[in-house]
Design a protein around this motif. Structure first.
Motif, mmCIF file in Angstrom:
data_model
loop_
_atom_site.group_PDB
_atom_site.id
_atom_site.type_symbol
_atom_site.label_atom_id
_atom_site.label_comp_id
_atom_site.label_asym_id
_atom_site.label_seq_id
_atom_site.Cartn_x
_atom_site.Cartn_y
_atom_site.Cartn_z
ATOM 1 N N ALA A 41 0.816 -1.216 0.000
ATOM 2 C CA ALA A 41 0.000 0.000 0.000
ATOM 3 C C ALA A 41 0.843 1.255 0.000
ATOM 4 C CB ALA A 41 -0.952 -0.001 1.203
ATOM 5 N N ARG A 42 2.098 1.164 0.462
ATOM 6 C CA ARG A 42 2.946 2.351 0.532
ATOM 7 C C ARG A 42 3.270 2.930 -0.841
ATOM 8 N NH1 ARG A 42 4.510 3.782 5.408
ATOM 9 N NH2 ARG A 42 4.505 2.251 7.104
ATOM 10 N N ARG A 43 3.015 2.195 -1.903
ATOM 11 C CA ARG A 43 3.138 2.782 -3.235
ATOM 12 C C ARG A 43 2.251 4.018 -3.371
ATOM 13 N NH1 ARG A 43 5.119 0.632 -7.886
ATOM 14 N NH2 ARG A 43 6.202 -1.374 -7.718
ATOM 15 N N ASP A 44 1.123 4.020 -2.672
ATOM 16 C CA ASP A 44 0.129 5.078 -2.856
ATOM 17 C C ASP A 44 0.333 6.270 -1.945
ATOM 18 O OD1 ASP A 44 -1.413 3.819 -4.903
ATOM 19 O OD2 ASP A 44 -2.247 2.466 -3.387
ATOM 20 N N PHE A 45 1.266 6.206 -0.984
ATOM 21 C CA PHE A 45 1.507 7.367 -0.128
ATOM 22 C C PHE A 45 2.980 7.434 0.249
ATOM 23 C CE2 PHE A 45 0.362 3.855 2.573
ATOM 24 C CZ PHE A 45 1.083 3.993 3.759
ATOM 25 N N GLN A 46 3.549 8.602 0.054
ATOM 26 C CA GLN A 46 4.961 8.826 0.329
ATOM 27 C C GLN A 46 5.105 10.128 1.109
ATOM 28 O OE1 GLN A 46 7.629 6.838 -0.421
ATOM 29 N NE2 GLN A 46 6.221 5.284 -1.188
ATOM 30 N N MET A 47 6.325 10.409 1.580
ATOM 31 C CA MET A 47 6.546 11.551 2.458
ATOM 32 C C MET A 47 7.768 12.340 2.021
ATOM 33 S SD MET A 47 6.526 11.566 6.613
ATOM 34 C CE MET A 47 6.441 13.093 7.543
ATOM 35 N N VAL A 48 7.681 13.662 2.157
ATOM 36 C CA VAL A 48 8.817 14.567 1.975
ATOM 37 C C VAL A 48 9.121 15.170 3.335
ATOM 38 C CG1 VAL A 48 9.681 16.657 0.864
ATOM 39 C CG2 VAL A 48 8.214 15.077 -0.417
ATOM 40 N N PHE A 49 10.357 15.017 3.791
ATOM 41 C CA PHE A 49 10.724 15.460 5.130
ATOM 42 C C PHE A 49 11.241 16.894 5.124
ATOM 43 C CE2 PHE A 49 10.992 10.854 5.153
ATOM 44 C CZ PHE A 49 10.336 10.525 6.327
ATOM 45 N N GLN A 50 11.376 17.430 6.323
ATOM 46 C CA GLN A 50 11.718 18.838 6.487
ATOM 47 C C GLN A 50 13.136 19.153 6.043
ATOM 48 O OE1 GLN A 50 11.180 20.200 10.479
ATOM 49 N NE2 GLN A 50 12.080 22.212 10.115
ATOM 50 N N GLU A 92 15.089 3.755 -4.151
ATOM 51 C CA GLU A 92 14.947 2.891 -2.973
ATOM 52 C C GLU A 92 13.508 2.425 -2.741
ATOM 53 O OE1 GLU A 92 16.261 2.851 1.756
ATOM 54 O OE2 GLU A 92 16.233 4.716 0.617
ATOM 55 N N PRO A 93 12.478 3.315 -2.836
ATOM 56 C CA PRO A 93 11.100 2.819 -2.655
ATOM 57 C C PRO A 93 10.712 1.745 -3.677
ATOM 58 C CG PRO A 93 11.164 5.209 -2.484
ATOM 59 C CD PRO A 93 12.501 4.784 -2.994
ATOM 60 N N LEU A 94 11.222 1.857 -4.909
ATOM 61 C CA LEU A 94 10.923 0.836 -5.919
ATOM 62 C C LEU A 94 11.623 -0.478 -5.587
ATOM 63 C CD1 LEU A 94 11.155 2.893 -9.234
ATOM 64 C CD2 LEU A 94 9.099 2.166 -8.012
ATOM 65 N N ALA A 95 12.846 -0.394 -5.072
ATOM 66 C CA ALA A 95 13.557 -1.612 -4.690
ATOM 67 C C ALA A 95 12.808 -2.335 -3.578
ATOM 68 C CB ALA A 95 14.973 -1.261 -4.238
ATOM 69 N N ALA A 96 12.242 -1.572 -2.642
ATOM 70 C CA ALA A 96 11.470 -2.186 -1.559
ATOM 71 C C ALA A 96 10.209 -2.852 -2.072
ATOM 72 C CB ALA A 96 11.110 -1.128 -0.521
ATOM 73 N N GLN A 97 9.727 -2.391 -3.231
ATOM 74 C CA GLN A 97 8.534 -2.981 -3.828
ATOM 75 C C GLN A 97 8.858 -4.136 -4.769
ATOM 76 O OE1 GLN A 97 5.384 -2.123 -3.151
ATOM 77 N NE2 GLN A 97 5.902 -0.441 -1.772
ATOM 78 N N ARG A 108 4.771 6.747 -8.050
ATOM 79 C CA ARG A 108 3.507 7.329 -8.556
ATOM 80 C C ARG A 108 2.426 7.330 -7.465
ATOM 81 N NH1 ARG A 108 5.179 4.036 -13.035
ATOM 82 N NH2 ARG A 108 5.681 5.308 -14.878
ATOM 83 N N PRO A 109 2.703 7.963 -6.331
ATOM 84 C CA PRO A 109 1.765 7.914 -5.206
ATOM 85 C C PRO A 109 0.528 8.755 -5.473
ATOM 86 C CG PRO A 109 3.507 9.457 -4.717
ATOM 87 C CD PRO A 109 3.878 8.797 -6.026
ATOM 88 N N ARG A 110 -0.547 8.412 -4.787
ATOM 89 C CA ARG A 110 -1.751 9.225 -4.830
ATOM 90 C C ARG A 110 -1.682 10.366 -3.809
ATOM 91 N NH1 ARG A 110 -6.103 6.409 -6.914
ATOM 92 N NH2 ARG A 110 -7.154 8.425 -6.806
ATOM 93 N N LEU A 111 -0.971 10.130 -2.685
ATOM 94 C CA LEU A 111 -0.869 11.099 -1.598
ATOM 95 C C LEU A 111 0.591 11.319 -1.238
ATOM 96 C CD1 LEU A 111 -2.192 12.729 0.837
ATOM 97 C CD2 LEU A 111 -1.930 10.597 2.140
ATOM 98 N N ILE A 112 0.978 12.592 -1.079
ATOM 99 C CA ILE A 112 2.287 12.943 -0.547
ATOM 100 C C ILE A 112 2.071 13.783 0.704
ATOM 101 C CG2 ILE A 112 4.368 14.326 -0.895
ATOM 102 C CD1 ILE A 112 4.464 13.446 -3.753
ATOM 103 N N VAL A 113 2.662 13.324 1.812
ATOM 104 C CA VAL A 113 2.646 14.074 3.062
ATOM 105 C C VAL A 113 3.960 14.844 3.131
ATOM 106 C CG1 VAL A 113 2.577 13.945 5.574
ATOM 107 C CG2 VAL A 113 1.188 12.375 4.201
#
Length: 277
Positions: free
Chosen positions: A91-100, A118-123, A172-177
């Motif tokens: 499910a993490r494909r659909d939401f990712q994060m950008v840090f401060q 790296e996120p693709l390698a984890a998938q 290609r996430p749907r949501l970025i926090v």
């Protein structure tokens, strides 16, 4: 899709303090006290509040990096905190994060290609697929494909944040926090990164949840704003209305705290112009 992309329902998060006395139960910090909101696909919600209001705790719970004391976080109709580990990883494909901090969020020992892919390698994506997608996203954020071979120290702060955005974008996430995504950057670079985020939203249909204490940043990027105070949302609405006519006392305090530039004062060394007849 029908219904909101993200649903946060009565989210509560308590942290236990260290035990001070043997026979006394440890105290608790109530970081979130029943937070609820929704975000429609393709929209942006800004979460504003002072330090300690619960903003970063909320971001961690939405990203399923921490578990709530109670409440639910639903993305695409799935309760993230009840998913089995493997299902959550997918499910993490659909939401990712950008840090401060663009300096601290990138591993200085890894190349840009390794960081971004790296996120693709984890998938479980193939090496060829990782390289192709990494090349696409670094170009989408305004860098060159040849930059994939470089290391983070070879880039400026604004460029490093572009790399962090590329890493978030690669699945290609749907949501970025985005947790304070421009607060560590120079003022001249902040507008560039915010404009980039707007362009990416228009191109890829991304939904943003933006955490910030800067009202100008939220006004620039977000369709709606939620004001967080002492772990509760005390006011919510479009930024044009909320900042022009705040209803809650805390919102009025935030708006009043925004510095306004004063008109330039004449230099005491300047000689006033005198008309000569």
């Amino acid at each position: 899709m029908n219904g909101p992309l993200l649903e946060v329902e009565n989210l509560v998060k308590d942290y236990s303090l260290p035990r001070e006395k043997l026979l006394r139960a440890p105290g608790k910090v109530h970081a979130l006290r029943g937070v609820s909101f929704t975000i429609q696909a393709g929209r942006s919600l800004g979460i504003v509040g002072e330090s300690g209001s619960g903003k970063s705790t909320l971001a961690r719970l939405v990203m399923a990096l921490d578990r709530p004391t109670s409440g639910r976080v639903r993305l695409l109709g799935q309760d993230l905190h009840t998913l089995p580990r493997e299902a959550l990883r997918q499910a993490r494909r659909d939401f990712q994060m950008v840090f401060q901090d663009p300096y601290g969020s990138l591993d200085p020992r890894q190349t840009v290609e390794r960081i971004v892919s790296e996120p693709l390698a984890a998938q479980g994506e193939s090496r060829t697929g990782q390289h192709r997608r990494a090349s696409e996203v670094v170009e989408a954020v305004g860098l060159r494909a040849s930059d994939l071979r470089k290391y983070p120290h070879e880039f400026s702060g604004g460029q490093r944040q572009r790399i962090a955005i590329a890493r978030a974008l690669v699945t290609r996430p749907r949501l970025i926090v985005a947790d304070e995504p421009v607060s560590a950057l120079d003022v001249s670079v902040q507008a560039q990164v915010l404009n980039l985020m707007q362009d990416l939203q228009a191109e890829f249909g991304i939904t943003y949840m933006l955490i910030s204490h800067d009202l100008a940043v939220v006004h620039h990027l977000c369709d709606d704003v939620a004001v967080l105070w002492q772990g509760r949302i005390v006011e919510q609405g479009p930024p044009e209305r909320l900042f022009a006519q705040p209803r809650h006392e805390y919102t009025r305090t935030l708006v009043a705290a925004v510095p306004e530039p004063e008109p330039p004062r004449p230099s005491p060394l300047a000689t006033p112009f005198e008309s000569r007849g």
